[in-house]
Design a protein around this motif. Structure first.
Motif, PDB file in Angstrom:
ATOM      1  N   HIS A   1      -0.139  -9.131   5.191  1.00 42.54           N
ATOM      2  CA  HIS A   1      -0.327  -8.653   3.823  1.00 42.54           C
ATOM      3  C   HIS A   1      -0.011  -9.753   2.823  1.00 42.54           C
ATOM      4  O   HIS A   1       0.938 -10.501   2.983  1.00 42.54           O
TER       5      HIS A   1
ATOM      6  N   ARG B   1      -1.939  -6.657  -5.237  1.00 40.70           N
ATOM      7  CA  ARG B   1      -2.971  -6.176  -4.300  1.00 40.70           C
ATOM      8  C   ARG B   1      -2.904  -4.669  -4.074  1.00 40.70           C
ATOM      9  O   ARG B   1      -3.534  -4.147  -3.171  1.00 40.70           O
ATOM     10  N   GLY B   2      -2.097  -3.968  -4.882  1.00 38.71           N
ATOM     11  CA  GLY B   2      -2.057  -2.511  -4.800  1.00 38.71           C
ATOM     12  C   GLY B   2      -1.197  -1.952  -3.690  1.00 38.71           C
ATOM     13  O   GLY B   2      -1.384  -0.822  -3.269  1.00 38.71           O
ATOM     14  N   HIS B   3      -0.225  -2.720  -3.223  1.00 38.90           N
ATOM     15  CA  HIS B   3       0.701  -2.237  -2.204  1.00 38.90           C
ATOM     16  C   HIS B   3       2.008  -1.808  -2.856  1.00 38.90           C
ATOM     17  O   HIS B   3       2.494  -2.467  -3.770  1.00 38.90           O
TER      18      HIS B   3
ATOM     19  N   THR C   1      -1.013   1.985  -0.196  1.00 39.35           N
ATOM     20  CA  THR C   1      -1.997   1.008  -0.669  1.00 39.35           C
ATOM     21  C   THR C   1      -3.061   1.740  -1.476  1.00 39.35           C
ATOM     22  O   THR C   1      -3.596   2.753  -1.035  1.00 39.35           O
ATOM     23  N   THR C   2      -3.360   1.225  -2.655  1.00 42.26           N
ATOM     24  CA  THR C   2      -4.369   1.844  -3.515  1.00 42.26           C
ATOM     25  C   THR C   2      -5.772   1.493  -3.034  1.00 42.26           C
ATOM     26  O   THR C   2      -5.988   0.443  -2.429  1.00 42.26           O
TER      27      THR C   2
ATOM     28  N   ASN D   1      -7.526  -1.905  -3.902  1.00 46.06           N
ATOM     29  CA  ASN D   1      -6.383  -2.783  -4.143  1.00 46.06           C
ATOM     30  C   ASN D   1      -6.061  -2.953  -5.632  1.00 46.06           C
ATOM     31  O   ASN D   1      -5.778  -4.045  -6.097  1.00 46.06           O
TER      32      ASN D   1
ATOM     33  N   THR E   1      -1.095   2.362 -11.543  1.00 40.32           N
ATOM     34  CA  THR E   1      -1.868   1.143 -11.336  1.00 40.32           C
ATOM     35  C   THR E   1      -2.329   0.587 -12.673  1.00 40.32           C
ATOM     36  O   THR E   1      -2.383   1.294 -13.672  1.00 40.32           O
TER      37      THR E   1
END
Length: 149
Positions: A11, A39-41, A64-65, A68, A91
């Motif tokens: 990741h 990165r959306g984590h 995780t989105t 990302n 987000t």
């Protein structure tokens, strides 16, 4: 710097981590931290014991989105009635003008249940990263009275 905690090699945080939120146990000792990344984590860091033992919980992100989408604001959390914590993240990013012009991505607010015990740090066996598609989607609309107004 007491210790640097590396993310798993599978990741990348992209442009880095966003705001960090600390978690304290009943004795007010810091035992964990949550942070989102570019990165959306959503990450949980286990901070129990000596700094040499600190690590990324589960060895993977909690959430995780889709697409990302970045998580830059510090997460919020509260105790979950079934144990662990409910972690809330939003987000979006607004660090430069390009971010403000990007209207192609829909942002959201997400509540993720982290089953990790705050008391002893026990991680839930078999935990897998939660994907946005696994969440119950809810929309907040305009409230109206009984007469339609």
């Amino acid at each position: 710097v007491l210790r640097t905690i590396s993310l798993p090699s599978t990741h990348s945080a992209g442009d880095g981590l966003g705001g960090v939120t600390l978690v304290r146990d009943a004795g007010r000792r810091i035992v964990a931290a949550y942070a989102g990344d570019a990165r959306g984590h959503l990450w949980r860091f286990d901070l129990r014991g000596e700094p040499s033992t600190w690590r990324v919980s589960y060895g993977r992100p909690l959430f995780t989105t889709e697409g990302n989408r970045p998580i830059y604001a510090a997460p919020a959390w509260q105790a979950h009635p079934q144990g662990g914590t409910m972690v809330v993240v939003g987000t979006g990013i607004a660090l430069d003008e390009n971010h403000l012009r990007d209207t192609a991505h829909r942002n959201g607010i997400f509540g993720i249940w982290d089953p990790t015990s705050r008391d002893d740090g026990t991680e839930s066996s078999g935990f897998e990263t939660i994907a946005e598609s696994q969440l119950l989607e809810q929309h907040i609309g305009e409230l109206r009275g009984q007469d339609g107004n």
